[in-house]
Each structure stands twice: as C-alpha cells, then as structure tokens.
Write a protein that holds these residues in place. Structure first.
Motif, PDB file in Angstrom:
ATOM      1  N   SER A  12      93.547  53.993  92.139  1.00 35.23           N
ATOM      2  CA  SER A  12      94.954  54.323  92.356  1.00 35.23           C
ATOM      3  C   SER A  12      95.766  54.160  91.079  1.00 35.23           C
ATOM      4  N   GLU A  13      96.856  54.885  91.016  1.00 34.82           N
ATOM      5  CA  GLU A  13      97.803  54.768  89.911  1.00 34.82           C
ATOM      6  C   GLU A  13      98.352  53.335  89.843  1.00 34.82           C
ATOM      7  N   GLU A  14      98.688  52.780  90.997  1.00 34.47           N
ATOM      8  CA  GLU A  14      99.285  51.441  91.063  1.00 34.47           C
ATOM      9  C   GLU A  14      98.330  50.378  90.536  1.00 34.47           C
ATOM     10  N   MET A  15      97.061  50.539  90.845  1.00 38.43           N
ATOM     11  CA  MET A  15      96.044  49.570  90.462  1.00 38.43           C
ATOM     12  C   MET A  15      96.009  49.371  88.951  1.00 38.43           C
ATOM     13  N   LEU A  16      96.235  50.452  88.212  1.00 35.25           N
ATOM     14  CA  LEU A  16      96.201  50.393  86.751  1.00 35.25           C
ATOM     15  C   LEU A  16      97.589  50.397  86.142  1.00 35.25           C
ATOM     16  N   ASP A  17      98.586  50.128  86.953  1.00 29.99           N
ATOM     17  CA  ASP A  17      99.974  50.088  86.488  1.00 29.99           C
ATOM     18  C   ASP A  17     100.391  51.436  85.912  1.00 29.99           C
ATOM     19  N   PHE A  18     100.083  52.503  86.633  1.00 30.33           N
ATOM     20  CA  PHE A  18     100.478  53.864  86.305  1.00 30.33           C
ATOM     21  C   PHE A  18     100.073  54.261  84.881  1.00 30.33           C
ATOM     22  N   PRO A  19      98.781  54.409  84.649  1.00 33.67           N
ATOM     23  CA  PRO A  19      98.295  54.705  83.302  1.00 33.67           C
ATOM     24  C   PRO A  19      98.532  56.155  82.890  1.00 33.67           C
ATOM     25  N   SER A  20      98.480  56.364  81.598  1.00 35.10           N
ATOM     26  CA  SER A  20      98.512  57.739  81.083  1.00 35.10           C
ATOM     27  C   SER A  20      97.150  58.374  81.362  1.00 35.10           C
ATOM     28  N   ALA A  21      97.061  59.662  81.144  1.00 37.55           N
ATOM     29  CA  ALA A  21      95.785  60.364  81.354  1.00 37.55           C
ATOM     30  C   ALA A  21      94.698  59.793  80.444  1.00 37.55           C
ATOM     31  N   SER A  22      95.050  59.470  79.213  1.00 34.67           N
ATOM     32  CA  SER A  22      94.072  58.905  78.272  1.00 34.67           C
ATOM     33  C   SER A  22      93.592  57.529  78.717  1.00 34.67           C
ATOM     34  N   GLU A  23      94.523  56.693  79.149  1.00 29.34           N
ATOM     35  CA  GLU A  23      94.152  55.360  79.635  1.00 29.34           C
ATOM     36  C   GLU A  23      93.257  55.467  80.855  1.00 29.34           C
ATOM     37  N   PHE A  24      93.590  56.377  81.747  1.00 28.78           N
ATOM     38  CA  PHE A  24      92.770  56.567  82.941  1.00 28.78           C
ATOM     39  C   PHE A  24      91.361  57.000  82.561  1.00 28.78           C
ATOM     40  N   ASP A  25      91.241  57.930  81.625  1.00 27.25           N
ATOM     41  CA  ASP A  25      89.924  58.409  81.210  1.00 27.25           C
ATOM     42  C   ASP A  25      89.072  57.293  80.616  1.00 27.25           C
ATOM     43  N   VAL A  26      89.694  56.426  79.816  1.00 26.24           N
ATOM     44  CA  VAL A  26      88.971  55.291  79.235  1.00 26.24           C
ATOM     45  C   VAL A  26      88.511  54.344  80.340  1.00 26.24           C
ATOM     46  N   PHE A  27      89.421  54.013  81.254  1.00 23.33           N
ATOM     47  CA  PHE A  27      89.064  53.119  82.353  1.00 23.33           C
ATOM     48  C   PHE A  27      87.931  53.725  83.188  1.00 23.33           C
ATOM     49  N   LYS A  28      88.044  54.992  83.495  1.00 21.02           N
ATOM     50  CA  LYS A  28      87.037  55.684  84.296  1.00 21.02           C
ATOM     51  C   LYS A  28      85.674  55.642  83.604  1.00 21.02           C
ATOM     52  N   THR A  29      85.636  55.875  82.304  1.00 24.08           N
ATOM     53  CA  THR A  29      84.382  55.837  81.546  1.00 24.08           C
ATOM     54  C   THR A  29      83.759  54.450  81.587  1.00 24.08           C
ATOM     55  N   LEU A  30      84.578  53.425  81.359  1.00 22.37           N
ATOM     56  CA  LEU A  30      84.069  52.052  81.382  1.00 22.37           C
ATOM     57  C   LEU A  30      83.585  51.659  82.772  1.00 22.37           C
ATOM     58  N   LEU A  31      84.325  52.052  83.802  1.00 22.93           N
ATOM     59  CA  LEU A  31      83.928  51.721  85.165  1.00 22.93           C
ATOM     60  C   LEU A  31      82.642  52.449  85.549  1.00 22.93           C
ATOM     61  N   LEU A  32      82.531  53.701  85.184  1.00 25.50           N
ATOM     62  CA  LEU A  32      81.317  54.457  85.480  1.00 25.50           C
ATOM     63  C   LEU A  32      80.108  53.814  84.819  1.00 25.50           C
ATOM     64  N   LYS A  33      80.268  53.368  83.598  1.00 27.79           N
ATOM     65  CA  LYS A  33      79.180  52.679  82.891  1.00 27.79           C
ATOM     66  C   LYS A  33      78.757  51.425  83.653  1.00 27.79           C
ATOM     67  N   GLU A  34      79.734  50.606  84.052  1.00 25.65           N
ATOM     68  CA  GLU A  34      79.441  49.366  84.781  1.00 25.65           C
ATOM     69  C   GLU A  34      78.745  49.649  86.116  1.00 25.65           C
ATOM     70  N   LEU A  35      79.272  50.602  86.863  1.00 30.80           N
ATOM     71  CA  LEU A  35      78.689  50.908  88.170  1.00 30.80           C
ATOM     72  C   LEU A  35      77.291  51.505  88.026  1.00 30.80           C
ATOM     73  N   SER A  36      77.100  52.339  87.017  1.00 25.07           N
ATOM     74  CA  SER A  36      75.786  52.947  86.789  1.00 25.07           C
ATOM     75  C   SER A  36      74.742  51.907  86.405  1.00 25.07           C
ATOM     76  N   GLU A  37      75.164  50.878  85.693  1.00 23.20           N
ATOM     77  CA  GLU A  37      74.242  49.802  85.337  1.00 23.20           C
ATOM     78  C   GLU A  37      73.826  49.002  86.568  1.00 23.20           C
ATOM     79  N   ASN A  38      74.739  48.844  87.515  1.00 21.40           N
ATOM     80  CA  ASN A  38      74.444  48.076  88.723  1.00 21.40           C
ATOM     81  C   ASN A  38      73.703  48.889  89.777  1.00 21.40           C
ATOM     82  N   TRP A  39      73.966  50.179  89.839  1.00 17.02           N
ATOM     83  CA  TRP A  39      73.323  51.059  90.821  1.00 17.02           C
ATOM     84  C   TRP A  39      72.790  52.298  90.099  1.00 17.02           C
TER      85      TRP A  39
END
Length: 94
Positions: A12-39
C-alpha cells in the motif's frame, strides 16, 4: 507442500508513507529479492495498491502453512521498511 505455490503481496501507499515511483520500484526490487530467497520455487508477484489494504495472498499451501508464511512475509516487510537499506538504495539512484 504443493508444487505450485503462488505468493502475491499487495504494497500500500500508506505502508511506505506514500513513496515516489522510484522509491516504490526500489522497495519492490528489495522485497522481491528477500521473498525469492525464502521461497525460491514459488511464483511471487508484488502489486502496488492505493487503498491501504496491504497484505499477502498465498495459494498452494494448506491453511497452517499459509498462516505461517503470511506471518513470515510480514516480518520480512517490517524489517525491510525499518531498515535504512532501501532508503540508501534509493539515494544511490539519484
């Protein structure tokens, strides 16, 4: 555990304190990496949602596995949000 595990996480936008598109993309990349390592054998999809309803949809597991996985995903997300790692990654892209 089933062969076809699918994990969809809604950010959600709120979860990340309303990030910009660039911030969201960075967060998404990092989260995908973490989740892919676990599953590593799972299909993982990250979606941006605007209504504040973040959370996971997990398919291909029994109810207990789904609950445990959802809790673990929330821990990963919380740790990532609390870390400065994603902010540092964003700063590097400027």
């Amino acid at each position: 555990m089933a062969n076809a595990v699918r994990i969809t996480y809604y950010i959600s936008e709120e979860m990340l304190d309303f990030p910009s598109a660039s911030e969201f993309d960075v967060f998404k990349t990092l989260l995908l990496k973490e989740l892919s390592e676990n599953w590593p054998n799972s299909q993982i999809l990250l979606e941006r949602c605007l209504d504040g309803e973040d959370g996971s949809l997990i398919e291909g597991m029994n109810v207990l596995e789904q609950e445990e996985t959802a809790e673990h995903i929330e821990d990963i997300v919380d740790d990532l949000i609390e870390s400065v790692q994603w902010e540092d990654e964003y700063d590097d892209q400027d």
